[in-house]
Design an enzyme around this catalytic site. Structure first.
Site, PDB file in Angstrom:
ATOM      1  N   CYS A  71       0.835  -1.194   0.000  1.00  0.00           N
ATOM      2  CA  CYS A  71       0.000   0.000   0.000  1.00  0.00           C
ATOM      3  C   CYS A  71       0.878   1.256   0.000  1.00  0.00           C
ATOM      4  O   CYS A  71       1.510   1.572  -1.012  1.00  0.00           O
ATOM      5  CB  CYS A  71      -0.984  -0.046   1.165  1.00  0.00           C
TER       6      CYS A  71
ATOM      7  N   HIS B  11      -3.569  -5.184   0.084  1.00  0.00           N
ATOM      8  CA  HIS B  11      -3.101  -5.752   1.356  1.00  0.00           C
ATOM      9  C   HIS B  11      -3.177  -7.280   1.303  1.00  0.00           C
ATOM     10  O   HIS B  11      -4.154  -7.884   1.759  1.00  0.00           O
ATOM     11  CB  HIS B  11      -3.948  -5.222   2.510  1.00  0.00           C
TER      12      HIS B  11
ATOM     13  N   GLU C 177      -1.767  -9.430   3.072  1.00  0.00           N
ATOM     14  CA  GLU C 177      -1.757 -10.065   4.394  1.00  0.00           C
ATOM     15  C   GLU C 177      -3.148 -10.442   4.870  1.00  0.00           C
ATOM     16  O   GLU C 177      -3.308 -11.345   5.705  1.00  0.00           O
ATOM     17  CB  GLU C 177      -1.078  -9.146   5.418  1.00  0.00           C
TER      18      GLU C 177
END
Length: 542
Positions: free
Chosen positions: A380, A514, A516
Protein backbone atom coordinates in the site's frame (compact mmCIF):
# COMPACT_ATOMS: atom_id res chain seq x y z
CA UNK A 1 -31.03 -25.16 12.27
CA UNK A 2 -28.03 -23.14 13.45
CA UNK A 3 -27.14 -23.24 17.13
CA UNK A 4 -25.70 -20.14 18.82
CA UNK A 5 -22.59 -19.94 21.01
CA UNK A 6 -22.33 -16.63 22.87
CA UNK A 7 -18.88 -15.61 24.12
CA UNK A 8 -18.56 -12.99 26.87
CA UNK A 9 -15.62 -11.70 28.90
CA UNK A 10 -15.13 -10.57 32.46
CA UNK A 11 -12.63 -9.18 35.00
CA UNK A 12 -10.33 -7.50 32.41
CA UNK A 13 -10.10 -7.01 28.67
CA UNK A 14 -7.52 -8.63 26.35
CA UNK A 15 -8.16 -12.13 27.69
CA UNK A 16 -8.22 -13.60 24.19
CA UNK A 17 -11.96 -14.03 23.61
CA UNK A 18 -11.46 -13.65 19.86
CA UNK A 19 -8.67 -16.19 19.77
CA UNK A 20 -10.73 -18.59 21.88
CA UNK A 21 -13.75 -18.16 19.58
CA UNK A 22 -11.57 -18.74 16.50
CA UNK A 23 -9.98 -21.83 18.09
CA UNK A 24 -13.36 -23.26 19.04
CA UNK A 25 -14.61 -22.69 15.49
CA UNK A 26 -11.55 -24.50 14.13
CA UNK A 27 -12.18 -27.45 16.47
CA UNK A 28 -15.84 -27.66 15.46
CA UNK A 29 -14.80 -27.50 11.80
CA UNK A 30 -12.36 -30.34 12.45
CA UNK A 31 -15.39 -32.40 13.52
CA UNK A 32 -17.18 -31.67 10.25
CA UNK A 33 -19.45 -28.80 11.33
CA UNK A 34 -20.08 -25.60 9.37
CA UNK A 35 -19.32 -22.56 11.52
CA UNK A 36 -19.40 -18.77 11.21
CA UNK A 37 -18.15 -16.27 13.80
CA UNK A 38 -19.55 -12.80 14.48
CA UNK A 39 -18.32 -9.85 16.56
CA UNK A 40 -20.52 -7.40 18.48
CA UNK A 41 -18.56 -4.23 19.35
CA UNK A 42 -20.12 -1.89 21.97
CA UNK A 43 -18.35 1.33 20.95
CA UNK A 44 -20.25 4.15 19.21
CA UNK A 45 -18.07 4.43 16.12
CA UNK A 46 -19.99 3.15 13.10
CA UNK A 47 -16.92 1.04 12.32
CA UNK A 48 -13.23 1.16 13.30
CA UNK A 49 -12.23 2.72 9.97
CA UNK A 50 -11.55 6.19 11.39
CA UNK A 51 -10.00 5.00 14.66
CA UNK A 52 -6.28 5.36 15.33
CA UNK A 53 -4.35 2.07 15.24
CA UNK A 54 -3.06 3.03 18.70
CA UNK A 55 -6.68 3.01 19.92
CA UNK A 56 -7.92 -0.18 18.34
CA UNK A 57 -5.18 -1.99 16.45
CA UNK A 58 -5.46 -2.72 12.76
CA UNK A 59 -8.61 -2.37 10.69
CA UNK A 60 -9.44 -5.67 9.04
CA UNK A 61 -11.06 -5.38 5.59
CA UNK A 62 -13.37 -8.02 4.11
CA UNK A 63 -13.94 -8.93 0.46
CA UNK A 64 -17.18 -6.96 0.44
CA UNK A 65 -15.45 -3.81 1.68
CA UNK A 66 -16.33 -3.75 5.38
CA UNK A 67 -13.86 -2.13 7.78
CA UNK A 68 -14.01 -4.37 10.83
CA UNK A 69 -12.44 -5.36 14.12
CA UNK A 70 -9.09 -7.16 14.01
CA UNK A 71 -10.67 -10.24 15.62
CA UNK A 72 -12.27 -10.99 12.24
CA UNK A 73 -8.75 -11.58 11.00
CA UNK A 74 -8.33 -14.32 13.62
CA UNK A 75 -11.66 -15.78 12.53
CA UNK A 76 -10.57 -16.01 8.90
CA UNK A 77 -7.06 -17.24 9.64
CA UNK A 78 -8.30 -20.06 11.86
CA UNK A 79 -11.34 -21.17 9.85
CA UNK A 80 -10.64 -20.19 6.25
CA UNK A 81 -14.21 -18.84 6.05
CA UNK A 82 -14.16 -15.36 4.44
CA UNK A 83 -15.63 -12.77 6.77
CA UNK A 84 -18.18 -10.29 5.43
CA UNK A 85 -19.98 -7.08 6.33
CA UNK A 86 -22.67 -8.99 8.22
CA UNK A 87 -20.12 -10.48 10.64
CA UNK A 88 -19.27 -7.31 12.58
CA UNK A 89 -21.59 -4.71 14.06
CA UNK A 90 -21.07 -1.84 16.50
CA UNK A 91 -23.40 0.10 18.76
CA UNK A 92 -22.78 3.01 16.43
CA UNK A 93 -24.04 1.05 13.42
CA UNK A 94 -27.09 -0.20 15.33
CA UNK A 95 -28.06 3.29 16.54
CA UNK A 96 -27.27 4.86 13.16
CA UNK A 97 -29.63 2.45 11.37
CA UNK A 98 -32.37 2.87 13.99
CA UNK A 99 -32.20 6.67 13.92
CA UNK A 100 -32.23 6.67 10.11
CA UNK A 101 -35.44 4.62 10.21
CA UNK A 102 -36.91 6.90 12.88
CA UNK A 103 -36.25 10.00 10.76
CA UNK A 104 -37.99 8.32 7.82
CA UNK A 105 -41.00 7.60 10.00
CA UNK A 106 -40.61 3.83 9.81
CA UNK A 107 -41.69 3.42 13.45
CA UNK A 108 -45.07 5.08 12.78
CA UNK A 109 -44.86 7.42 15.74
CA UNK A 110 -43.75 4.84 18.31
CA UNK A 111 -41.34 5.77 21.09
CA UNK A 112 -37.96 4.33 20.06
CA UNK A 113 -36.28 2.58 23.00
CA UNK A 114 -33.36 0.30 23.83
CA UNK A 115 -35.87 -2.48 24.48
CA UNK A 116 -37.25 -3.58 22.10
CA UNK A 117 -35.81 -1.58 19.19
CA UNK A 118 -32.07 -1.78 19.89
CA UNK A 119 -32.18 -5.36 21.19
CA UNK A 120 -34.33 -6.45 18.25
CA UNK A 121 -31.81 -4.94 15.83
CA UNK A 122 -28.98 -6.82 17.55
CA UNK A 123 -30.91 -10.09 17.38
CA UNK A 124 -31.67 -9.50 13.70
CA UNK A 125 -27.96 -9.04 13.07
CA UNK A 126 -27.16 -12.29 14.89
CA UNK A 127 -29.72 -14.22 12.83
CA UNK A 128 -28.79 -12.72 9.46
CA UNK A 129 -27.55 -15.10 6.72
CA UNK A 130 -27.10 -18.21 8.84
CA UNK A 131 -28.88 -20.77 6.64
CA UNK A 132 -26.84 -23.93 6.18
CA UNK A 133 -24.71 -23.36 9.28
CA UNK A 134 -24.42 -25.72 12.24
CA UNK A 135 -23.05 -23.15 14.69
CA UNK A 136 -22.90 -19.35 14.89
CA UNK A 137 -20.33 -18.09 17.40
CA UNK A 138 -21.09 -14.55 18.62
CA UNK A 139 -18.36 -12.73 20.52
CA UNK A 140 -19.44 -9.76 22.66
CA UNK A 141 -16.73 -7.12 22.90
CA UNK A 142 -15.71 -5.52 26.18
CA UNK A 143 -16.27 -6.98 29.64
CA UNK A 144 -19.31 -7.66 31.79
CA UNK A 145 -20.04 -4.50 33.78
CA UNK A 146 -19.38 -2.09 30.91
CA UNK A 147 -22.41 0.16 30.48
CA UNK A 148 -22.17 0.09 26.69
CA UNK A 149 -22.30 -3.74 26.61
CA UNK A 150 -25.66 -4.02 28.38
CA UNK A 151 -27.91 -3.88 25.26
CA UNK A 152 -25.89 -6.70 23.68
CA UNK A 153 -26.04 -8.86 26.80
CA UNK A 154 -29.79 -8.28 27.05
CA UNK A 155 -30.17 -9.21 23.37
CA UNK A 156 -28.32 -12.52 23.72
CA UNK A 157 -30.30 -13.29 26.90
CA UNK A 158 -33.48 -12.86 24.87
CA UNK A 159 -32.10 -14.94 21.99
CA UNK A 160 -31.22 -17.73 24.41
CA UNK A 161 -34.83 -17.85 25.61
CA UNK A 162 -36.22 -17.67 22.09
CA UNK A 163 -34.00 -20.49 20.82
CA UNK A 164 -35.18 -22.82 23.58
CA UNK A 165 -33.38 -25.69 25.27
CA UNK A 166 -30.35 -26.86 23.29
CA UNK A 167 -30.46 -23.85 20.98
CA UNK A 168 -27.66 -21.80 22.50
CA UNK A 169 -24.74 -21.98 24.94
CA UNK A 170 -22.92 -19.28 26.92
CA UNK A 171 -19.12 -19.27 27.29
CA UNK A 172 -17.61 -16.78 29.73
CA UNK A 173 -13.88 -15.91 29.66
CA UNK A 174 -12.35 -14.71 32.91
CA UNK A 175 -9.00 -14.17 34.59
CA UNK A 176 -7.64 -16.22 37.49
CA UNK A 177 -4.75 -14.02 38.67
CA UNK A 178 -1.68 -15.28 40.50
CA UNK A 179 -0.75 -13.25 43.59
CA UNK A 180 2.99 -13.69 43.98
CA UNK A 181 3.12 -12.41 47.57
CA UNK A 182 0.54 -15.01 48.61
CA UNK A 183 1.91 -17.67 46.27
CA UNK A 184 -1.52 -18.69 45.07
CA UNK A 185 -4.16 -18.26 42.38
CA UNK A 186 -7.28 -16.25 43.23
CA UNK A 187 -10.71 -17.38 42.03
CA UNK A 188 -12.69 -14.51 43.55
CA UNK A 189 -12.57 -12.25 40.43
CA UNK A 190 -14.13 -15.06 38.39
CA UNK A 191 -16.82 -15.61 41.02
CA UNK A 192 -17.70 -11.90 41.02
CA UNK A 193 -17.73 -11.72 37.22
CA UNK A 194 -20.09 -14.68 36.91
CA UNK A 195 -22.31 -13.27 39.67
CA UNK A 196 -22.61 -10.03 37.72
CA UNK A 197 -23.44 -11.94 34.56
CA UNK A 198 -26.08 -13.97 36.38
CA UNK A 199 -27.55 -10.72 37.69
CA UNK A 200 -28.21 -9.79 34.05
CA UNK A 201 -29.99 -13.11 33.57
CA UNK A 202 -27.20 -15.13 31.90
CA UNK A 203 -25.88 -18.35 33.39
CA UNK A 204 -22.62 -19.48 31.73
CA UNK A 205 -22.43 -23.10 30.57
CA UNK A 206 -18.65 -23.12 30.13
CA UNK A 207 -15.97 -21.01 31.83
CA UNK A 208 -12.62 -20.35 30.14
CA UNK A 209 -10.12 -19.27 32.81
CA UNK A 210 -6.99 -17.48 31.67
CA UNK A 211 -4.05 -17.94 34.01
CA UNK A 212 -0.27 -17.69 33.99
CA UNK A 213 -0.04 -20.78 36.19
CA UNK A 214 -1.69 -24.22 35.91
CA UNK A 215 -5.16 -24.29 37.44
CA UNK A 216 -5.27 -27.02 40.14
CA UNK A 217 -8.29 -29.35 40.34
CA UNK A 218 -9.12 -27.87 43.72
CA UNK A 219 -9.47 -24.39 42.21
CA UNK A 220 -11.48 -25.73 39.27
CA UNK A 221 -13.81 -27.43 41.74
CA UNK A 222 -14.14 -24.21 43.76
CA UNK A 223 -14.97 -22.17 40.66
CA UNK A 224 -17.48 -24.82 39.55
CA UNK A 225 -19.17 -24.79 42.95
CA UNK A 226 -19.59 -21.03 43.20
CA UNK A 227 -20.36 -20.45 39.51
CA UNK A 228 -22.85 -23.29 39.08
CA UNK A 229 -21.11 -25.20 36.29
CA UNK A 230 -19.65 -28.74 36.11
CA UNK A 231 -15.98 -28.94 37.06
CA UNK A 232 -15.20 -30.35 33.60
CA UNK A 233 -16.67 -27.15 32.10
CA UNK A 234 -14.07 -25.00 33.87
CA UNK A 235 -11.47 -24.86 31.09
CA UNK A 236 -7.95 -23.71 31.97
CA UNK A 237 -6.35 -21.42 29.37
CA UNK A 238 -2.60 -21.03 29.79
CA UNK A 239 -0.34 -18.99 27.53
CA UNK A 240 0.71 -20.97 24.42
CA UNK A 241 4.05 -20.96 22.58
CA UNK A 242 2.18 -19.86 19.44
CA UNK A 243 -1.39 -18.75 18.77
CA UNK A 244 -1.57 -21.63 16.29
CA UNK A 245 -1.03 -24.08 19.14
CA UNK A 246 -4.12 -22.72 20.91
CA UNK A 247 -6.70 -24.96 19.14
CA UNK A 248 -4.73 -28.05 20.15
CA UNK A 249 -4.36 -26.73 23.69
CA UNK A 250 -8.08 -26.02 24.04
CA UNK A 251 -8.94 -29.45 22.66
CA UNK A 252 -6.62 -31.08 25.20
CA UNK A 253 -8.38 -29.07 27.93
CA UNK A 254 -11.78 -30.31 26.71
CA UNK A 255 -13.30 -27.06 25.40
CA UNK A 256 -15.01 -28.49 22.31
CA UNK A 257 -16.18 -31.58 24.24
CA UNK A 258 -17.80 -29.43 26.93
CA UNK A 259 -19.50 -27.13 24.42
CA UNK A 260 -20.99 -30.12 22.60
CA UNK A 261 -22.02 -31.61 25.94
CA UNK A 262 -23.79 -28.36 26.84
CA UNK A 263 -25.78 -28.77 23.61
CA UNK A 264 -26.43 -32.41 24.55
CA UNK A 265 -24.72 -33.54 21.34
CA UNK A 266 -23.41 -37.05 21.98
CA UNK A 267 -22.74 -38.34 18.46
CA UNK A 268 -20.12 -35.83 17.27
CA UNK A 269 -17.22 -37.15 15.21
CA UNK A 270 -13.75 -36.89 16.77
CA UNK A 271 -11.82 -33.91 15.39
CA UNK A 272 -9.26 -34.34 12.61
CA UNK A 273 -6.40 -32.09 13.72
CA UNK A 274 -3.59 -33.15 11.37
CA UNK A 275 -3.17 -29.75 9.75
CA UNK A 276 -2.86 -28.03 13.14
CA UNK A 277 -0.30 -30.64 14.24
CA UNK A 278 1.68 -29.93 11.05
CA UNK A 279 1.55 -26.16 11.55
CA UNK A 280 2.81 -26.42 15.14
CA UNK A 281 5.53 -28.87 14.10
CA UNK A 282 6.79 -26.41 11.45
CA UNK A 283 6.81 -23.61 14.03
CA UNK A 284 8.53 -25.62 16.76
CA UNK A 285 11.07 -27.38 14.52
CA UNK A 286 12.25 -24.81 11.93
CA UNK A 287 15.18 -25.54 9.62
CA UNK A 288 16.58 -22.01 9.71
CA UNK A 289 15.67 -18.44 10.56
CA UNK A 290 15.57 -15.01 8.97
CA UNK A 291 15.18 -11.47 10.30
CA UNK A 292 12.76 -9.12 8.59
CA UNK A 293 12.90 -5.38 9.22
CA UNK A 294 9.43 -3.80 9.24
CA UNK A 295 9.89 -0.06 8.69
CA UNK A 296 6.60 1.53 9.74
CA UNK A 297 4.78 4.31 11.53
CA UNK A 298 2.84 2.42 14.21
CA UNK A 299 5.61 0.12 15.44
CA UNK A 300 4.84 1.01 19.07
CA UNK A 301 1.72 -1.17 18.96
CA UNK A 302 2.12 -4.56 17.28
CA UNK A 303 -1.67 -5.00 16.91
CA UNK A 304 -1.56 -2.14 14.37
CA UNK A 305 0.07 -4.65 12.00
CA UNK A 306 -1.53 -7.85 13.30
CA UNK A 307 -2.43 -9.43 9.95
CA UNK A 308 0.95 -8.43 8.54
CA UNK A 309 2.96 -10.03 11.34
CA UNK A 310 0.87 -13.20 11.09
CA UNK A 311 1.27 -13.34 7.29
CA UNK A 312 5.05 -13.18 7.74
CA UNK A 313 4.81 -16.08 10.19
CA UNK A 314 2.77 -17.94 7.56
CA UNK A 315 5.55 -17.31 5.05
CA UNK A 316 7.90 -18.92 7.53
CA UNK A 317 5.55 -21.88 7.96
CA UNK A 318 5.51 -22.38 4.17
CA UNK A 319 9.33 -22.53 4.14
CA UNK A 320 9.77 -24.19 7.55
CA UNK A 321 11.70 -21.10 8.63
CA UNK A 322 11.53 -19.11 11.86
CA UNK A 323 10.77 -15.47 11.10
CA UNK A 324 12.16 -12.88 13.52
CA UNK A 325 10.52 -9.46 13.17
CA UNK A 326 12.49 -6.29 13.87
CA UNK A 327 10.08 -3.37 14.26
CA UNK A 328 11.76 -0.16 13.13
CA UNK A 329 10.28 3.30 13.58
CA UNK A 330 10.53 5.01 10.17
CA UNK A 331 11.06 8.39 11.85
CA UNK A 332 14.36 7.14 13.26
CA UNK A 333 15.83 7.08 9.75
CA UNK A 334 15.27 10.81 9.49
CA UNK A 335 17.81 11.24 12.32
CA UNK A 336 19.99 8.13 12.39
CA UNK A 337 22.07 6.03 10.00
CA UNK A 338 19.85 3.87 7.80
CA UNK A 339 22.56 1.34 6.97
CA UNK A 340 23.37 0.57 10.60
CA UNK A 341 19.78 -0.44 11.28
CA UNK A 342 19.08 -2.31 8.03
CA UNK A 343 22.34 -4.12 7.28
CA UNK A 344 21.51 -7.03 9.65
CA UNK A 345 18.12 -7.53 7.93
CA UNK A 346 17.55 -10.40 5.50
CA UNK A 347 14.44 -8.69 4.12
CA UNK A 348 12.86 -5.23 4.38
CA UNK A 349 9.13 -4.56 4.45
CA UNK A 350 7.43 -1.15 4.34
CA UNK A 351 3.74 -1.56 5.31
CA UNK A 352 0.67 0.58 4.76
CA UNK A 353 -0.23 3.64 6.76
CA UNK A 354 -1.59 7.16 6.58
CA UNK A 355 0.00 10.58 6.85
CA UNK A 356 3.40 12.17 6.25
CA UNK A 357 5.11 11.25 9.52
CA UNK A 358 7.97 8.84 8.86
CA UNK A 359 7.63 9.01 5.06
CA UNK A 360 11.22 10.12 4.41
CA UNK A 361 12.45 7.25 6.56
CA UNK A 362 10.40 4.80 4.51
CA UNK A 363 11.82 6.22 1.28
CA UNK A 364 15.33 5.84 2.72
CA UNK A 365 14.58 2.19 3.55
CA UNK A 366 13.37 1.59 -0.03
CA UNK A 367 16.56 3.10 -1.43
CA UNK A 368 18.71 0.96 0.87
CA UNK A 369 16.89 -2.21 -0.27
CA UNK A 370 17.19 -1.24 -3.94
CA UNK A 371 20.87 -0.35 -3.85
CA UNK A 372 21.98 -3.19 -1.55
CA UNK A 373 19.86 -5.84 -3.36
CA UNK A 374 18.05 -6.79 -0.14
CA UNK A 375 14.62 -8.44 -0.68
CA UNK A 376 12.03 -5.67 -0.47
CA UNK A 377 8.25 -5.84 -0.01
CA UNK A 378 6.18 -2.65 -0.13
CA UNK A 379 2.49 -2.79 0.80
CA UNK A 380 0.00 0.00 0.00
CA UNK A 381 1.84 3.15 1.16
CA UNK A 382 5.01 1.05 0.94
CA UNK A 383 4.48 0.62 -2.81
CA UNK A 384 3.80 4.35 -3.17
CA UNK A 385 7.04 5.15 -1.33
CA UNK A 386 8.88 2.77 -3.70
CA UNK A 387 7.50 4.69 -6.70
CA UNK A 388 8.43 8.06 -5.17
CA UNK A 389 11.93 6.76 -4.40
CA UNK A 390 12.33 5.59 -8.00
CA UNK A 391 11.04 8.91 -9.34
CA UNK A 392 13.46 10.92 -7.18
CA UNK A 393 16.60 8.84 -7.41
CA UNK A 394 16.30 7.00 -10.73
CA UNK A 395 13.98 9.00 -13.01
CA UNK A 396 15.17 12.53 -12.18
CA UNK A 397 12.03 13.90 -10.50
CA UNK A 398 13.73 15.41 -7.47
CA UNK A 399 10.51 16.91 -6.08
CA UNK A 400 8.43 13.74 -6.50
CA UNK A 401 5.91 13.27 -3.69
CA UNK A 402 2.27 12.46 -2.95
CA UNK A 403 -0.64 14.88 -2.68
CA UNK A 404 -1.52 13.12 0.58
CA UNK A 405 1.29 15.12 2.18
CA UNK A 406 0.30 18.46 0.60
CA UNK A 407 0.69 20.31 -2.71
CA UNK A 408 3.56 19.05 -4.91
CA UNK A 409 4.99 19.89 -8.33
CA UNK A 410 5.50 16.20 -9.12
CA UNK A 411 2.41 14.23 -7.89
CA UNK A 412 3.68 10.70 -8.45
CA UNK A 413 0.90 9.62 -6.06
CA UNK A 414 -2.48 11.36 -5.97
CA UNK A 415 -6.00 11.15 -4.58
CA UNK A 416 -8.21 8.71 -6.46
CA UNK A 417 -11.53 10.38 -7.27
CA UNK A 418 -13.30 7.64 -9.23
CA UNK A 419 -12.91 3.95 -9.94
CA UNK A 420 -14.87 0.91 -11.05
CA UNK A 421 -15.95 -1.44 -8.27
CA UNK A 422 -18.47 -4.20 -7.51
CA UNK A 423 -21.16 -1.51 -7.09
CA UNK A 424 -20.31 0.19 -10.38
CA UNK A 425 -18.56 3.54 -10.82
CA UNK A 426 -17.49 4.96 -7.46
CA UNK A 427 -16.70 8.67 -7.00
CA UNK A 428 -15.11 10.64 -4.14
CA UNK A 429 -14.29 14.28 -3.48
CA UNK A 430 -11.31 15.79 -1.69
CA UNK A 431 -12.32 17.06 1.74
CA UNK A 432 -15.29 14.69 2.04
CA UNK A 433 -16.10 12.31 4.90
CA UNK A 434 -13.29 9.98 5.95
CA UNK A 435 -15.32 6.98 7.14
CA UNK A 436 -15.99 4.30 4.54
CA UNK A 437 -14.85 6.47 1.61
CA UNK A 438 -11.69 4.64 0.53
CA UNK A 439 -11.30 2.04 -2.20
CA UNK A 440 -12.33 -0.85 0.03
CA UNK A 441 -12.62 -4.59 -0.46
CA UNK A 442 -11.64 -7.07 -3.15
CA UNK A 443 -10.74 -5.85 -6.64
CA UNK A 444 -9.37 -7.85 -9.59
CA UNK A 445 -6.01 -7.19 -11.24
CA UNK A 446 -4.22 -8.37 -14.38
CA UNK A 447 -0.57 -9.46 -14.14
CA UNK A 448 2.08 -9.14 -16.82
CA UNK A 449 2.74 -12.47 -18.54
CA UNK A 450 6.50 -12.54 -17.97
CA UNK A 451 6.47 -10.84 -14.58
CA UNK A 452 7.90 -12.15 -11.33
CA UNK A 453 4.52 -11.79 -9.62
CA UNK A 454 2.76 -13.85 -12.31
CA UNK A 455 5.22 -16.66 -11.62
CA UNK A 456 4.64 -16.33 -7.86
CA UNK A 457 0.84 -16.39 -8.20
CA UNK A 458 0.93 -19.05 -10.90
CA UNK A 459 -1.44 -17.08 -13.14
CA UNK A 460 -2.34 -13.68 -14.55
CA UNK A 461 -5.71 -12.95 -12.87
CA UNK A 462 -5.87 -12.19 -9.16
CA UNK A 463 -8.25 -10.60 -6.65
CA UNK A 464 -6.94 -8.80 -3.57
CA UNK A 465 -8.32 -6.55 -0.83
CA UNK A 466 -7.71 -2.80 -0.82
CA UNK A 467 -7.92 0.03 1.71
CA UNK A 468 -6.58 3.35 0.46
CA UNK A 469 -7.47 6.79 -0.92
CA UNK A 470 -4.37 7.49 -2.98
CA UNK A 471 -3.03 5.78 -6.11
CA UNK A 472 0.19 5.88 -8.10
CA UNK A 473 -0.25 8.39 -10.94
CA UNK A 474 -0.43 6.45 -14.20
CA UNK A 475 1.03 9.43 -16.09
CA UNK A 476 4.44 8.68 -14.55
CA UNK A 477 4.43 5.06 -15.68
CA UNK A 478 6.58 5.51 -18.79
CA UNK A 479 9.27 7.50 -16.97
CA UNK A 480 9.36 5.08 -14.04
CA UNK A 481 9.58 2.03 -16.31
CA UNK A 482 12.48 3.59 -18.21
CA UNK A 483 14.21 3.97 -14.82
CA UNK A 484 13.84 0.23 -14.13
CA UNK A 485 10.57 -0.03 -12.14
CA UNK A 486 8.12 -2.28 -14.01
CA UNK A 487 4.36 -1.95 -13.62
CA UNK A 488 3.61 -5.67 -13.57
CA UNK A 489 0.02 -5.57 -12.26
CA UNK A 490 -2.79 -3.25 -13.36
CA UNK A 491 -6.53 -2.92 -12.81
CA UNK A 492 -8.52 -4.63 -15.62
CA UNK A 493 -9.16 -1.25 -17.31
CA UNK A 494 -5.43 -0.47 -17.26
CA UNK A 495 -5.91 2.77 -15.31
CA UNK A 496 -4.80 1.87 -11.76
CA UNK A 497 -1.33 0.47 -10.94
CA UNK A 498 -1.62 -2.53 -8.62
CA UNK A 499 1.93 -4.00 -8.56
CA UNK A 500 5.43 -2.76 -9.34
CA UNK A 501 8.63 -4.78 -9.40
CA UNK A 502 12.30 -4.52 -10.40
CA UNK A 503 13.47 -7.20 -12.84
CA UNK A 504 17.13 -6.36 -12.06
CA UNK A 505 16.66 -7.06 -8.33
CA UNK A 506 16.59 -10.47 -6.57
CA UNK A 507 13.16 -9.69 -5.00
CA UNK A 508 11.65 -6.21 -5.14
CA UNK A 509 7.86 -6.01 -5.21
CA UNK A 510 5.39 -3.32 -4.22
CA UNK A 511 1.63 -3.89 -4.13
CA UNK A 512 -1.19 -1.37 -3.75
CA UNK A 513 -3.41 -3.90 -1.97
CA UNK A 514 -3.10 -5.75 1.36
CA UNK A 515 -2.19 -9.40 0.67
CA UNK A 516 -1.76 -10.06 4.39
CA UNK A 517 -5.54 -10.01 4.80
CA UNK A 518 -5.94 -13.26 2.84
CA UNK A 519 -3.06 -15.25 4.31
CA UNK A 520 -3.69 -18.26 6.57
CA UNK A 521 -1.38 -20.62 8.44
CA UNK A 522 -2.61 -23.60 6.43
CA UNK A 523 -2.69 -21.56 3.18
CA UNK A 524 0.12 -18.94 3.28
CA UNK A 525 -0.23 -16.10 0.79
CA UNK A 526 2.12 -16.77 -2.16
CA UNK A 527 3.74 -13.31 -1.96
CA UNK A 528 4.70 -13.81 1.70
CA UNK A 529 5.89 -17.36 1.08
CA UNK A 530 8.06 -16.11 -1.80
CA UNK A 531 9.34 -13.10 0.17
CA UNK A 532 10.48 -15.26 3.09
CA UNK A 533 12.09 -17.70 0.63
CA UNK A 534 14.02 -14.79 -0.91
CA UNK A 535 15.05 -13.57 2.56
CA UNK A 536 16.27 -17.08 3.36
CA UNK A 537 18.43 -17.09 0.20
CA UNK A 538 19.75 -13.63 1.04
CA UNK A 539 20.66 -14.77 4.56
CA UNK A 540 22.99 -17.35 3.05
CA UNK A 541 24.80 -14.67 1.05
CA UNK A 542 25.62 -12.35 3.93
Amino acid sequence: MARFIFVTGGVVSSLGKGLMAASLAALLQARGYKVRIRKFDPYLNVDPGTMSPYQHGEVYVTDDGAETDLDLGHYERFTGVPSRQSDNVTSGRIYYDILTKERRGDYLGATVQVIPHVTDAIKAFARDQIDGLDFVICEIGGTVGDIESLPFLEAIRQLHNEKGRGGSVFIHCTLVPYIAAAGELKTKPTQHSVAELRGIGIQPDVLVCRSEHPLPDSDRAKIALFCNVPKEAVIPALDAESIYAVPLQYHAAGLDDQVLAAFNITDAKPPVLRRWDDIVDRLVNPEGEVTIGVVGKYTGLKDAYKSLSEALVHGGIANRIKVNLKWIDAEAFERDDVAAALEPMHGILVPGGFGERGSEGKIAAVRFARERKVPFFGICLGMQMACIEAARNCAGFEKASTTEFGPTDEPVVGLITEWDGPLGRQMREAGGDLGGTMRLGAFPAKLGGNSHVAAIYGGNDISERHRHRYEVNIHYREALEKSGLTFSGMSPDGELPEIVERPDHPWFIGVQFHPELKSKPFDPHPLFASFIEAAMKHSRLV
